[in-house]
Design a protein around this motif. Structure first.
Motif, PDB file in Angstrom:
ATOM      1  N   ALA A  22     -43.701  -2.409 -10.617  1.00  9.58           N
ATOM      2  CA  ALA A  22     -44.605  -1.508 -11.789  1.00  9.58           C
ATOM      3  C   ALA A  22     -44.509  -1.216 -12.049  1.00  9.58           C
ATOM      4  N   ALA A  23     -44.543  -0.382 -13.631  1.00 10.20           N
ATOM      5  CA  ALA A  23     -44.347   0.461 -13.505  1.00 10.20           C
ATOM      6  C   ALA A  23     -45.796   1.104 -13.850  1.00 10.20           C
ATOM      7  N   ALA A  24     -45.722   2.899 -13.512  1.00  6.24           N
ATOM      8  CA  ALA A  24     -47.658   2.913 -12.994  1.00  6.24           C
ATOM      9  C   ALA A  24     -48.500   3.126 -15.408  1.00  6.24           C
ATOM     10  N   SER A  25     -49.057   2.476 -14.896  1.00  3.92           N
ATOM     11  CA  SER A  25     -50.471   2.352 -15.664  1.00  3.92           C
ATOM     12  C   SER A  25     -51.799   2.720 -15.639  1.00  3.92           C
ATOM     13  N   ARG A  30     -48.126   5.702 -22.642  1.00  9.28           N
ATOM     14  CA  ARG A  30     -47.008   4.763 -23.404  1.00  9.28           C
ATOM     15  C   ARG A  30     -46.815   6.732 -24.262  1.00  9.28           C
ATOM     16  N   LEU A  31     -47.356   7.664 -23.780  1.00  9.26           N
ATOM     17  CA  LEU A  31     -46.818   9.070 -24.304  1.00  9.26           C
ATOM     18  C   LEU A  31     -45.970   9.901 -23.888  1.00  9.26           C
ATOM     19  N   SER A  32     -45.157  10.246 -24.806  1.00  3.70           N
ATOM     20  CA  SER A  32     -44.452  11.859 -24.241  1.00  3.70           C
ATOM     21  C   SER A  32     -44.308  13.138 -24.111  1.00  3.70           C
ATOM     22  N   PRO A  33     -43.252  12.361 -22.741  1.00  2.19           N
ATOM     23  CA  PRO A  33     -43.599  13.611 -21.768  1.00  2.19           C
ATOM     24  C   PRO A  33     -42.440  14.780 -22.006  1.00  2.19           C
ATOM     25  N   ILE A  34     -42.584  14.826 -23.455  1.00  4.53           N
ATOM     26  CA  ILE A  34     -42.146  16.184 -23.602  1.00  4.53           C
ATOM     27  C   ILE A  34     -43.431  16.841 -24.744  1.00  4.53           C
ATOM     28  N   PRO A  35     -43.097  17.913 -24.654  1.00  8.11           N
ATOM     29  CA  PRO A  35     -44.727  18.229 -25.311  1.00  8.11           C
ATOM     30  C   PRO A  35     -44.263  18.808 -26.846  1.00  8.11           C
ATOM     31  N   ARG A  36     -45.014  18.923 -27.090  1.00  6.92           N
ATOM     32  CA  ARG A  36     -44.972  19.795 -28.969  1.00  6.92           C
ATOM     33  C   ARG A  36     -44.755  20.878 -28.810  1.00  6.92           C
ATOM     34  N   ALA A  59     -46.430   9.831 -16.245  1.00  6.60           N
ATOM     35  CA  ALA A  59     -45.913   8.975 -15.403  1.00  6.60           C
ATOM     36  C   ALA A  59     -47.411   8.646 -14.564  1.00  6.60           C
ATOM     37  N   CYS A  60     -48.010   9.042 -15.101  1.00  5.37           N
ATOM     38  CA  CYS A  60     -49.663   8.572 -14.237  1.00  5.37           C
ATOM     39  C   CYS A  60     -49.942   8.910 -12.784  1.00  5.37           C
ATOM     40  N   ASP A  61     -49.062  10.348 -12.425  1.00  7.42           N
ATOM     41  CA  ASP A  61     -49.248  10.653 -10.911  1.00  7.42           C
ATOM     42  C   ASP A  61     -49.893  11.427 -10.564  1.00  7.42           C
ATOM     43  N   TYR A  62     -50.799  10.216  -9.774  1.00  9.16           N
ATOM     44  CA  TYR A  62     -52.200  11.743  -9.473  1.00  9.16           C
ATOM     45  C   TYR A  62     -51.893  12.423  -8.389  1.00  9.16           C
ATOM     46  N   ALA A  63     -51.171  11.929  -7.575  1.00  7.17           N
ATOM     47  CA  ALA A  63     -51.090  13.028  -6.434  1.00  7.17           C
ATOM     48  C   ALA A  63     -49.860  14.485  -7.182  1.00  7.17           C
TER      49      ALA A  63
END
Length: 178
Positions: A22-25, A30-36, A59-63
């Motif tokens: 399952a995709a991380a939640s 749902r935001l863009s991973p590319i910085p403005r 990516a919801c990558d807490y680690a």
């Protein structure tokens, strides 16, 4: 008269493919991973850390966020429980049953706002700086409730998520609250 041949059995169902994880939640998923783009250029090490923080948060990558915070030694100051690591604290806040907090979304949103430099540190958002203007607080719309922004503006005190990265790319702070 010969008996007609029996119909062939239906083909076997295709072997089931293992389901994808399952995709991380989280609040930032749902935001863009590319910085403005920033109005003023950032030093390469600061820009790199900012980009990697945003990517890990989306990516919801807490680690991964914890690893970035400890990349140059355990130096990130953050809010709340001093006996708990940043990743665990943020996961708990994001998953609070009664009142989940969008910590990772706020982290991404804040890092996409204008920054300012104070000594060796680059800080987001500009509403945190001394002498912040109404325009600095107006940039917070949609990140925090309007009433909270109004209160911070009236008190001339930004208490939301603020992020500090040193000129050499060391993530120094991710603080919320007073």
């Amino acid at each position: 008269m010969p008996t007609p041949p029996k119909p062939a059995p239906p083909p076997a169902p295709p072997a089931s493919k293992p389901s994808a994880p399952a995709a991380a939640s989280c609040s930032a998923s749902r935001l863009s991973p590319i910085p403005r783009p920033t109005a003023k250029p950032l030093p390469p090490a600061v820009a790199s850390m900012r980009e990697r923080i945003i990517k890990a948060a989306v990516a919801c990558d807490y680690a991964g966020l914890q690893k970035l915070g400890d990349e140059k030694g355990p130096s990130v100051r953050f809010s709340y429980d001093p006996d708990q690591d940043m990743a665990t604290t943020w996961r708990i806040q994001e998953e609070w049953k009664d009142s989940p907090q969008p910590v990772l979304a706020r982290l991404v949103h804040v890092l996409n706002l204008p920054f300012y430099q104070e000594g060796n540190l680059y800080w987001w958002p500009t509403a945190f700086r001394e002498g912040a203007t109404d325009a600095d607080f107006a940039l917070l719309k949609g990140i925090y409730p309007d009433e909270m922004i109004t209160d911070m503006r009236e008190q001339k005190s930004y208490i939301g998520m603020r992020v500090g990265i040193s000129a050499d790319g060391d993530w120094q702070a991710a603080i919320q609250g007073d």
